[in-house]
Design an enzyme around this catalytic site. Sequence first.
Site, PDB file in Angstrom:
ATOM      1  N   ASP A 103      -4.288 -20.250 -51.878  1.00 13.53           N
ATOM      2  CA  ASP A 103      -2.882 -20.657 -51.902  1.00 13.53           C
ATOM      3  C   ASP A 103      -2.745 -21.981 -51.166  1.00 13.53           C
ATOM      4  O   ASP A 103      -3.658 -22.407 -50.449  1.00 13.53           O
ATOM      5  CB  ASP A 103      -1.983 -19.593 -51.247  1.00 13.53           C
ATOM      6  CG  ASP A 103      -2.315 -19.377 -49.775  1.00 13.53           C
ATOM      7  OD1 ASP A 103      -3.531 -19.377 -49.423  1.00 13.53           O
ATOM      8  OD2 ASP A 103      -1.387 -19.222 -48.963  1.00 13.53           O
ATOM      9  N   GLU A 168      -2.746 -17.265 -47.094  1.00 12.12           N
ATOM     10  CA  GLU A 168      -3.072 -17.848 -45.783  1.00 12.12           C
ATOM     11  C   GLU A 168      -1.937 -18.701 -45.255  1.00 12.12           C
ATOM     12  O   GLU A 168      -1.605 -18.659 -44.063  1.00 12.12           O
ATOM     13  CB  GLU A 168      -4.360 -18.671 -45.872  1.00 12.12           C
ATOM     14  CG  GLU A 168      -5.009 -18.952 -44.514  1.00 12.12           C
ATOM     15  CD  GLU A 168      -4.456 -20.162 -43.786  1.00 12.12           C
ATOM     16  OE1 GLU A 168      -4.666 -20.277 -42.571  1.00 12.12           O
ATOM     17  OE2 GLU A 168      -3.786 -21.012 -44.432  1.00 12.12           O
TER      18      GLU A 168
END
Lengths: 475, 475
Positions: A103, A168
């Site tokens: 991400d 994250e």
Amino acid sequence: EKKLQSVFSKVDELKPVFIERLANAVAIPSVSGDESLRKEVFKMSEFLVKELESLGAYDIQVKPLGKQPPPVTDENLELPPIVLARVGKDETKKTIMIYGHYDVQPALKDDGWDTYPFKLVEVNDKLYGRGSTDDKGPVIAWLNVLQAHKELSLELPVNIIFCFEGMEESGSLGLEELVGREADKYFKGVDTCCISDNYWLGTKKPVLTYGLRGCNYYQIIVSGPGADLHSGIFGGVIHEPMTDLIRVMSQLVDVKGKILIPGIDEMVAPVTETEEKLYDDIEFDVNELNAASGSNTAIYQSKNDILMHRWRYPSLSLHGIEGAFSGGGAKTVIPAKVIGKFSIRTVPDIDSKKMDQYVFDYVNAKFKELGTPNSYKVELIHDGAYWKSDPFNDSFTAAKKATKVVWGVEPDLTREGGSIPITLTFEQQLKTNVLLLPLGKGDDGAHSINEKIDVKNYIEGAKTMAAYLHYYGEI
Amino acid sequence: EKKLQSVFSKVDELKPVFIERLANAVAIPSVSGDESLRKEVFKMSEFLVKELESLGAYDIQVKPLGKQPPPVTDENLELPPIVLARVGKDETKKTIMIYGHYDVQPALKDDGWDTYPFKLVEVNDKLYGRGSTDDKGPVIAWLNVLQAHKELSLELPVNIIFCFEGMEESGSLGLEELVGREADKYFKGVDTCCISDNYWLGTKKPVLTYGLRGCNYYQIIVSGPGADLHSGIFGGVIHEPMTDLIRVMSQLVDVKGKILIPGIDEMVAPVTETEEKLYDDIEFDVNELNAASGSNTAIYQSKNDILMHRWRYPSLSLHGIEGAFSGGGAKTVIPAKVIGKFSIRTVPDIDSKKMDQYVFDYVNAKFKELGTPNSYKVELIHDGAYWKSDPFNDSFTAAKKATKVVWGVEPDLTREGGSIPITLTFEQQLKTNVLLLPLGKGDDGAHSINEKIDVKNYIEGAKTMAAYLHYYGEI
Ligand SMILES: [Zn+2]
Ligand SMILES: [Zn+2]
Ligand SMILES: [Zn+2]
Ligand SMILES: [Zn+2]
């Protein structure tokens, strides 16, 4: 060594393919913090699965993490999965767990990007695009290492377990539980962990990172009046919570950054000779600090002082006050309840719980000295431990050798002032050590506009990763 | 005296009519702070003109004030007019300027009102409704005085000039200029001014108000880094603006309210014996302060200490910090630029300009002591002067007599901790003295929900006004 040289040549040869692979990854706007883009985060996980499959990974598991807990707009929003995959199953070889996240931070052209953030653009040997360095570049670089070996029909010198996360940038929701659950299953037999999700200290010398500071965040709540009051009517006749709070906050740290709470400095591990030597070769000076802060406000002028105070000494910052007037202009309010926020960055060997108690005792004593009738409370609202590894262990030794071979210089051994919570997650859950092996440079601009990775870092980085696997496998 | 007694009887007789008149005024939602209700403010000015005409006022002038300056949504928004009117033209009589405002604070049933705010409702001898006490009640009470005299075919004992404003709750825009322009014209020959726009100190004893504190508002700007920084990376290695600001703010005032800036206390006028005596009869104690603040946080316990520190001693309040973290939860930011806000309430004989200089010198000296490389600046962003009248002048003497006759007690002579800027406007522009003659009680809730005026205060207040005119005319 010959094998390694052929891998290096193959990496050079495949450079256009590798850049294309990164471009495909960057083209997927997998912003975990934007609910409306959640399907893109899922798409990115599928992209990784396909790549892993085609590059010879096996036992690929896409682990669902359930619904995202509140606060969330869509109550049924699914968390992006964690993608697990294995390469190699030779029981005589060492096993390395490699973590990365797929991400990215939000990015809009309107934020000030020179180019469209989700299209990888090469300018002057730099690859611009959201995720290019954080953390798609490093993740894809690992895949590139697989491809180089595959095309050479070379077996990897170690077994790899990949763990790729999609949350994250949004607090790694669900990661710790998953790693804990799989510690004796999927992750069984892991010898070491390698994470490429930080950066060189500067722009010239590669580094390996062996320490991070922790952070304990506190708040001091002072309240008196039943509601906000007018300073015309009550100024001078009641004890104002702001006066009390500011008094106590002013006694936490001096202007040179010295923490005034007794007991904390005393817990800090002394600098050893071995440690001090690690600073000798590091390229850094006060000008780099000033450039980064955009000011000439450095407390220390020498390299060692600056880096040690960033990396291995605690610091205390006053962040702000909740409940006080915070707007522009003039408002003659006496706030009824104010909450002062501060945090302490922790380092070895500070005992976090002991420090909390020192903080509480000190703050309470300072309030007692004031003799205020206002009520007060000091509390911890968040803590995260520091992390420090042994920079002379097998994993670091292999990574040093790899760096030397690829870059021609010994890497600087660095620490960081901030925290990377996943590092602790893996160290604690898998009971093994962790190596932070950064690929990008200090000026890559992760989280900001015009994020980039240098082509050289992307390509030589893949070589460094390959060499690291090679040397670690040999130990 | 006989005349006055007949006026009192007439006032009692007309009570239902007077309540009806106030109800008609409250029914017009003349909220000056709400642009969408501006036409209602105009409507209220027309209401007053009609009433004044029917009650025998002459030379009624509706003074336009032009367009409202920015910030404003509708660029062509007209300011509500100032309504001027005269009653009586006997050159042998004294002339009193009477000020009131016909605009009100915003009010919504949903704010927590028990009844609809723009409908006057009588419950337990209290009249509830927005503007009932601030300031439509007092304005209408003056009109009631006119009506009582008119029905008795009695001439007023003085000439009156009315000045009714429609922007008081929104900064009195245009008032000062208008009063200045008309000082030698419409207001020519004014002997004294009377303003009924404040409240009794408590709920039992009528008061006359002879003093108000001023307010100088300052900000301290501290800036260093080029942008907000992360405390992990920069904590401990740069001079943080917040640390500097909090240090300096903590040295402005002690927890008992003592101002630590030298020179200010020294300028305060000493308490004279005459002044001290004024406090003897005042009904007030620390319980009233605690009830008002909703806490037991009083600095002083004795009546005189509390009232003197509210009314005749300066105070310093810390209001807040602009630019620092002010939200809930934890944010590990080092703010790059922070602006501390504080204000000092001023009293006789503080020289405002001298005080500014003392503040600047002190703050600058404290920063010099810190030795910080951050840049800092302290500046005045707003000031308003204190006001103090002679409570033994003709106007106060007449008002005391009036109060005694109507209420049977000597009024308390009070001051207030806050400021009422219009008081100074009239005193300075018309070069005459001002009497503050409050009608409502300390618990009327001006500006809050369930605003009310007691029927008794409304009716006896009109009598007090009539008696004041009577005794002032006799002097
Ligand atoms: Zn990252
Ligand atoms: Zn990131
Ligand atoms: Zn008012
Ligand atoms: Zn008001």
